[in-house]
Design a protein around this motif. Sequence first.
Motif, PDB file in Angstrom:
ATOM      1  N   ALA A 252     -12.330   9.948   9.865  1.00  0.00           N
ATOM      2  CA  ALA A 252     -12.617   9.397   8.264  1.00  0.00           C
ATOM      3  C   ALA A 252     -11.918   8.052   8.049  1.00  0.00           C
ATOM      4  N   LYS A 253     -12.662   6.967   7.757  1.00  0.00           N
ATOM      5  CA  LYS A 253     -12.440   5.617   7.908  1.00  0.00           C
ATOM      6  C   LYS A 253     -12.707   4.912   6.482  1.00  0.00           C
ATOM      7  N   ALA A 254     -11.388   4.344   6.132  1.00  0.00           N
ATOM      8  CA  ALA A 254     -11.664   3.551   4.800  1.00  0.00           C
ATOM      9  C   ALA A 254     -11.314   2.252   5.031  1.00  0.00           C
ATOM     10  N   GLU A 255     -12.259   1.346   4.746  1.00  0.00           N
ATOM     11  CA  GLU A 255     -11.872  -0.063   4.737  1.00  0.00           C
ATOM     12  C   GLU A 255     -11.840  -0.566   3.391  1.00  0.00           C
ATOM     13  N   ILE A 256     -10.723  -1.165   3.080  1.00  0.00           N
ATOM     14  CA  ILE A 256     -10.102  -1.855   1.929  1.00  0.00           C
ATOM     15  C   ILE A 256     -10.121  -3.239   1.863  1.00  0.00           C
ATOM     16  N   GLN A 257     -10.897  -4.019   0.992  1.00  0.00           N
ATOM     17  CA  GLN A 257     -10.698  -5.547   1.309  1.00  0.00           C
ATOM     18  C   GLN A 257      -9.948  -5.933  -0.025  1.00  0.00           C
ATOM     19  N   LEU A 258      -9.027  -6.833   0.203  1.00  0.00           N
ATOM     20  CA  LEU A 258      -8.242  -7.526  -0.969  1.00  0.00           C
ATOM     21  C   LEU A 258      -8.254  -8.960  -0.733  1.00  0.00           C
ATOM     22  N   LYS A 259      -8.037  -9.615  -1.868  1.00  0.00           N
ATOM     23  CA  LYS A 259      -7.926 -10.913  -1.902  1.00  0.00           C
ATOM     24  C   LYS A 259      -6.658 -11.357  -2.768  1.00  0.00           C
ATOM     25  N   LYS A 260      -5.991 -12.571  -2.531  1.00  0.00           N
ATOM     26  CA  LYS A 260      -5.034 -12.834  -3.606  1.00  0.00           C
ATOM     27  C   LYS A 260      -5.618 -13.865  -4.469  1.00  0.00           C
ATOM     28  N   ASN A 261      -5.045 -13.650  -5.785  1.00  0.00           N
ATOM     29  CA  ASN A 261      -5.678 -14.595  -6.843  1.00  0.00           C
ATOM     30  C   ASN A 261      -5.070 -15.916  -6.812  1.00  0.00           C
TER      31      ASN A 261
ATOM     32  N   MET B 166       0.871  -1.204  -0.112  1.00  0.00           N
ATOM     33  CA  MET B 166      -0.027  -0.005  -0.071  1.00  0.00           C
ATOM     34  C   MET B 166       0.901   1.369   0.043  1.00  0.00           C
ATOM     35  N   ALA B 167       0.782   2.338  -1.064  1.00  0.00           N
ATOM     36  CA  ALA B 167       1.554   3.501  -0.922  1.00  0.00           C
ATOM     37  C   ALA B 167       0.301   4.620  -0.626  1.00  0.00           C
ATOM     38  N   ILE B 168       0.954   5.534   0.337  1.00  0.00           N
ATOM     39  CA  ILE B 168       0.236   6.639   0.565  1.00  0.00           C
ATOM     40  C   ILE B 168       0.872   8.007  -0.063  1.00  0.00           C
ATOM     41  N   VAL B 169       0.246   8.727  -0.691  1.00  0.00           N
ATOM     42  CA  VAL B 169       0.668   9.956  -1.327  1.00  0.00           C
ATOM     43  C   VAL B 169      -0.044  11.210  -0.486  1.00  0.00           C
ATOM     44  N   GLY B 170       1.111  12.055  -0.065  1.00  0.00           N
ATOM     45  CA  GLY B 170       0.317  13.322   0.811  1.00  0.00           C
ATOM     46  C   GLY B 170       0.639  14.452  -0.036  1.00  0.00           C
TER      47      GLY B 170
ATOM     48  N   MET C 194      -6.929  11.076 -12.251  1.00  0.00           N
ATOM     49  CA  MET C 194      -6.112   9.902 -11.522  1.00  0.00           C
ATOM     50  C   MET C 194      -6.877   8.766 -11.021  1.00  0.00           C
ATOM     51  N   ALA C 195      -8.320   8.694 -11.186  1.00  0.00           N
ATOM     52  CA  ALA C 195      -9.399   7.732 -10.599  1.00  0.00           C
ATOM     53  C   ALA C 195      -8.736   6.387 -11.015  1.00  0.00           C
ATOM     54  N   ASP C 196      -8.144   6.119 -12.139  1.00  0.00           N
ATOM     55  CA  ASP C 196      -7.577   4.919 -12.369  1.00  0.00           C
ATOM     56  C   ASP C 196      -6.129   4.401 -11.613  1.00  0.00           C
ATOM     57  N   LYS C 197      -5.660   5.580 -10.914  1.00  0.00           N
ATOM     58  CA  LYS C 197      -4.482   5.313 -10.067  1.00  0.00           C
ATOM     59  C   LYS C 197      -4.828   5.165  -8.499  1.00  0.00           C
ATOM     60  N   PHE C 198      -5.815   6.064  -8.066  1.00  0.00           N
ATOM     61  CA  PHE C 198      -6.102   5.880  -6.503  1.00  0.00           C
ATOM     62  C   PHE C 198      -7.258   5.255  -6.439  1.00  0.00           C
TER      63      PHE C 198
ATOM     64  N   LEU D 242       6.170   5.887  -7.800  1.00  0.00           N
ATOM     65  CA  LEU D 242       5.597   4.896  -7.001  1.00  0.00           C
ATOM     66  C   LEU D 242       5.525   3.600  -7.611  1.00  0.00           C
ATOM     67  N   ILE D 243       4.853   3.653  -8.694  1.00  0.00           N
ATOM     68  CA  ILE D 243       4.363   2.514  -9.336  1.00  0.00           C
ATOM     69  C   ILE D 243       5.507   1.836 -10.037  1.00  0.00           C
ATOM     70  N   GLN D 244       6.559   2.708 -10.783  1.00  0.00           N
ATOM     71  CA  GLN D 244       7.657   2.320 -11.242  1.00  0.00           C
ATOM     72  C   GLN D 244       8.658   1.784 -10.248  1.00  0.00           C
ATOM     73  N   LYS D 245       8.709   2.133  -9.181  1.00  0.00           N
ATOM     74  CA  LYS D 245       9.651   1.676  -8.045  1.00  0.00           C
ATOM     75  C   LYS D 245       9.245   0.453  -7.339  1.00  0.00           C
ATOM     76  N   TYR D 246       7.894   0.691  -7.007  1.00  0.00           N
ATOM     77  CA  TYR D 246       7.272  -0.417  -5.996  1.00  0.00           C
ATOM     78  C   TYR D 246       6.101  -1.148  -6.459  1.00  0.00           C
ATOM     79  N   SER D 247       5.335  -0.863  -7.589  1.00  0.00           N
ATOM     80  CA  SER D 247       4.164  -1.430  -7.935  1.00  0.00           C
ATOM     81  C   SER D 247       3.229  -1.722  -7.043  1.00  0.00           C
ATOM     82  N   PRO D 248       2.626  -0.549  -6.120  1.00  0.00           N
ATOM     83  CA  PRO D 248       1.935  -1.070  -4.887  1.00  0.00           C
ATOM     84  C   PRO D 248       0.544  -1.528  -5.657  1.00  0.00           C
ATOM     85  N   ASP D 249      -0.175  -2.288  -4.763  1.00  0.00           N
ATOM     86  CA  ASP D 249      -1.446  -3.131  -4.751  1.00  0.00           C
ATOM     87  C   ASP D 249      -2.357  -2.062  -4.643  1.00  0.00           C
TER      88      ASP D 249
END
Length: 522
Positions: free
Chosen positions: A145-154, A1-5, A73-77, A41-48
Amino acid sequence: MAIVGLTPSNVPNWEASAPSHFAGLKFDEELASTRAAVDELIQKYSPDVIVGAFHIGRDSDAGAGVHKIAAEMADKFDVILAGHEHATYIESVQKATGDEIKVADISLAGGDVAEDKALAGTYNEANRSQSVKIIEPGKWGWALAKAEIQLKKNAAGKWEMVDTTLSNITTKDVVENEDIKAQFQYIDDVSKTDAQTELGKVVGDFTPGKGADEATHQDLNQEIGRLYTTIHTAKVVDTPLMDFIHQIQIQKSKADISAASLFSDSSNLIDGQTYAKKDSTNLYKYDNTLIGINMTGENLKRYMEWSYTYFNTYKEGDLTVSFAKGSKAYMYDQFDGQIQFVVDLAGEAFSMDDTYNITNEGNRIEIIEINGKPFDPKATYKVALNSYRWGSNVKKYGWATDADVYYDSVNEPVYAVRDMLTEYVEVNKGVNAKDFSNPNWEFKQYQANGAITLLRTDNGAGEALWNRLIKQEICVKIDPENPKYPGILHSLNVKDASTYFVNPNYGNADQNQVYKGCVPEA
């Protein structure tokens, strides 16, 4: 996970009077900076997952706001946590380029507390590139403010998006931590004691009719948080309330002219009241310092025309004034001192394009004289204004430069405008309205023979409708999308019944209920 301030590029303008506050820092345009950071970020770390932590408003008067960045940038964030605006919202922004930005309120019942999944749908791997959700938790610790992010491994071992859910967790019912409360109780005690420090007495009425509201002459209803009409008399009439600020600024800076705003609708000083230290904060709630600049008459006129874009254009039949959509009280300056002028709200409004090139000079302001002489656009005048206005507007728009600054209170023992008011009251054991009465301007429509004045006293339909407002029988319509600045988008107009509605709580003995009758439902 990457956070951009992200913090606003406007900081150097806001802090223009104190460059040491941002010495050594470079502020680039928001959208370009964010793109560069995300690409790296994407180039160096490929965050999920990529989360934005943006200290910017949804819109911005300098650079890109949250909506613009979210759309581009909706396709990035995947989620953007926002601040700075002091607003409360849960929204979804569609992927788009250019100026056509599609935003949807996805909060449950429009309450901005929980996400309505029926509106938002599922945010998953199949559609995550098409939109991004944004959230802001209001102000003063109202919510977290709370963001719940659900992920799964394929099957290939890569994380995939399942869904996101946003919520503002309100703090109202959270039990205080008694240990922390006890540890810092002294701060609360000392602060309240300091705020209640009595400095002197108020003599005279600083607002005509005593109460702040233009029609009812009632002060702000603290329970509901608004004036009845949302028009403070000191916004439309020259009052000692504003002249108190102006004259102190002039005394300190030795200026010809002072510019200042009425920040809060709760501002007022009543004859006989005890003036406590907190009253200075109520009248001038920001920590602005004071700047004195040499300004050409031509640019002074532009500054004044720009300020009066706060108001909509007068229409025949208007009984009140109204405010441009999204107008903010702190962006409307009034002008006092050795200047006489008239404001005609029937005139054209000043306007600029996105690069601050003037597209319409405006013709609402008629400056009659300055320093006892006819106004001269080529002359230079000394103007006092606060540090925010200096950096955020006047300097940014090119109406003066650093070389034009002849006074800066930042190094003075009493450097904040608010504290200058406190100092005056403390030294003089109070404040008297007659010492701060300098009538030097009026709206043309409010003159004795002005259109609004005559209509309110026409012994006919105009006067009857105005009296219904005074009696709180009717309500003016306020901007339902902008509760932070509940301005009137359409003036009360005798020829247009859609500009008002009958107060369903008219006649109720409980004034809070009367006010609630005029508050639009969420």
